[in-house]
Design a protein around this motif. Structure first.
Motif, PDB file in Angstrom:
ATOM      1  N   THR A  71       0.806  -1.293  -0.096  1.00 36.69           N
ATOM      2  CA  THR A  71      -0.041   0.095   0.083  1.00 36.69           C
ATOM      3  C   THR A  71       0.950   1.235  -0.156  1.00 36.69           C
ATOM      4  OG1 THR A  71      -0.102  -0.084   2.384  1.00 36.69           O
ATOM      5  CG2 THR A  71      -1.952  -1.256   1.257  1.00 36.69           C
ATOM      6  N   THR A  72       2.094   1.238   0.528  1.00 32.60           N
ATOM      7  CA  THR A  72       2.901   2.181   0.692  1.00 32.60           C
ATOM      8  C   THR A  72       4.306   2.171   0.311  1.00 32.60           C
ATOM      9  OG1 THR A  72       3.216   2.544   2.855  1.00 32.60           O
ATOM     10  CG2 THR A  72       1.244   3.699   1.988  1.00 32.60           C
ATOM     11  N   LEU A  73       5.161   2.899   0.263  1.00 32.78           N
ATOM     12  CA  LEU A  73       6.715   2.942  -0.301  1.00 32.78           C
ATOM     13  C   LEU A  73       7.263   3.699   0.371  1.00 32.78           C
ATOM     14  CD1 LEU A  73       6.693   1.793  -3.913  1.00 32.78           C
ATOM     15  CD2 LEU A  73       7.255   0.170  -2.101  1.00 32.78           C
ATOM     16  N   ASN A  74       8.179   3.610   1.434  1.00 29.91           N
ATOM     17  CA  ASN A  74       9.038   4.674   2.232  1.00 29.91           C
ATOM     18  C   ASN A  74      10.420   4.484   1.896  1.00 29.91           C
ATOM     19  OD1 ASN A  74       6.347   4.108   4.062  1.00 29.91           O
ATOM     20  ND2 ASN A  74       6.818   6.190   3.852  1.00 29.91           N
ATOM     21  N   TYR A  75      11.207   5.210   1.071  1.00 31.70           N
ATOM     22  CA  TYR A  75      12.608   4.998   0.782  1.00 31.70           C
ATOM     23  C   TYR A  75      13.289   5.396   2.394  1.00 31.70           C
ATOM     24  CZ  TYR A  75      17.354   4.937  -1.138  1.00 31.70           C
ATOM     25  OH  TYR A  75      18.433   4.695  -1.286  1.00 31.70           O
ATOM     26  N   ARG A  76      12.757   6.371   3.073  1.00 29.82           N
ATOM     27  CA  ARG A  76      13.305   6.660   4.473  1.00 29.82           C
ATOM     28  C   ARG A  76      11.802   6.473   5.253  1.00 29.82           C
ATOM     29  NH1 ARG A  76      17.619   6.045   2.552  1.00 29.82           N
ATOM     30  NH2 ARG A  76      19.223   7.769   2.449  1.00 29.82           N
ATOM     31  N   TRP A  77      12.062   6.054   6.393  1.00 30.10           N
ATOM     32  CA  TRP A  77      10.896   5.943   7.311  1.00 30.10           C
ATOM     33  C   TRP A  77      11.447   6.030   8.866  1.00 30.10           C
ATOM     34  CZ3 TRP A  77       9.441   1.822  11.103  1.00 30.10           C
ATOM     35  CH2 TRP A  77       8.134   2.278  11.397  1.00 30.10           C
TER      36      TRP A  77
END
Length: 371
Positions: A290-296
């Motif tokens: 549902t979501t992509l986070n290169y930085r989280w």
């Protein structure tokens, strides 16, 4: 004539103090004991009913206990403990604090004190049935077993909660696999409490304590029960002392342990670690990204992570939609980006930390696109 356990124990105690049983006394409804005291140049008698069903039994026994206490200079409490609790384990929980220096204890704390004792006992019994770091639900069977413990007379002038186990002589002695006598669960639960308290007090390495404590000592529930009352005041000291019945051997188990505010941090940390251990579960699911986070940013650990995705799947057993964060390798993250672009599902397996508000999967073992 068959005598009750209380009468047999009182006869044994009188014999211990060299009282002679007058078996020639003709009234079978009464038991008569005599002893000559040279310092008084007087022969004294102690008389009490031979059957507990007699209406005046308790009154006459109390008078006999008072007489023995006065003549032998021993407290009535000790005599009653021997008579009533000889075949039972007696656990003494003594609370001392500045809040009780004036001879009173706030009712809300007294209530928590008693509730904490019950929670400690019932959790220990449950733990003897299933060895786990944290018990999510206490079974009714354990509550029934805990109800066999009895609240007994406390000492005057001090805040001591006396709790005695069931009559251990009523348990059939069975030989276990290692040829030792198998102990009833109420004895094992009492030993677990004392062993657990001693481990917390003598701990040298916290990680070793985490590995060992719940196996033979405290689990998260037992820690929480202790913290409930200890947290009421910084200077509370709780001493737990056990008078062991001789019906079963107790090996390498201390009879008394004191804990105070210095172990509070250890109890709290141990409880937290055990709850985390229980709420980590292996998952192997087919999900959509549902979501992509290169930085989280991970708020729980207060650190920034690379290559984090959010996956979502429907569980047919729970009839519920689940969402979970997962950290991938750089290569798997590139594959995840393509799968998300193409609306493809992925198969992913790993350990899920369920303690968080938003679940987090780590130690990823498998990640692949499902056509």
């Amino acid at each position: 004539m068959m005598y009750s356990a209380r009468i047999i124990n009182f006869i044994e105690l009188l014999s211990k103090y060299n009282w002679s049983w007058n078996k020639e006394f003709k009234n079978e409804d009464l038991l008569v004991f005599n002893k000559y005291y040279a310092e008084y140049d007087t022969k004294y008698s102690i008389v009490f009913p031979s059957d507990e069903s007699f209406e005046d039994f308790d009154y006459k026994l109390d008078r006999a206990i008072t007489s023995l206490s006065s003549l032998e200079n021993v407290s009535e409490i000790e005599i009653k403990e021997f008579i009533c609790i000889k075949n039972r384990d007696l656990i003494k929980f003594r609370l001392s604090s500045s809040i009780s220096e004036d001879g009173t204890l706030p009712l809300n704390i007294a209530t928590k004190f008693l509730q904490s004792i019950y929670d400690l006992l019932v959790s220990s019994i449950e733990q003897e049935k299933v060895i786990v770091p944290y018990i999510k639900r206490i079974t009714n069977d354990s509550r029934v077993s805990a109800s066999t413990y009895r609240f007994t007379q406390t000492q005057r002038g001090s805040f001591v909660m006396n709790v005695c186990s069931d009559d251990l002589s009523s348990y059939v002695k069975q030989i276990s696999i290692d040829q030792s006598i198998a102990k009833p669960i109420v004895r094992r639960a009492t030993e677990r409490i004392i062993h657990g308290l001693n481990k917390v007090v003598t701990v040298e390495n916290f990680e070793t304590l985490v590995e060992e404590s719940y196996l033979t000592g405290l689990n998260a529930n037992m820690c929480d029960a202790l913290v409930t009352v200890m947290a009421e005041n910084k200077d509370i000291e709780l001493e737990t002392k056990v008078l062991w019945s001789k019906e079963f051997d107790t090996i390498d188990c201390p009879s008394s342990v004191k804990i105070n505010d210095s172990v509070m941090t250890t109890l709290i940390k141990l409880s937290e670690r055990y709850k985390e251990m229980v709420n980590i579960e292996a998952f192997d699911v087919v999900a959509r990204i549902t979501t992509l986070n290169y930085r989280w940013h991970d708020n729980k650990e207060d650190e920034t992570l690379d290559h984090v995705i959010t996956i979502s799947w429907y569980d047919n057993i729970y009839k519920k939609q689940f969402n979970c964060k997962a950290q991938l390798s750089e290569e798997s993250y590139r594959i995840a980006c393509d799968a998300h672009r193409d609306s493809n599902k992925v198969r992913i397996s790993g350990l899920v930390d369920k303690n968080r508000k938003r679940w987090f999967m780590f130690d990823i073992k498998n990640f692949e696109v499902v056509d």
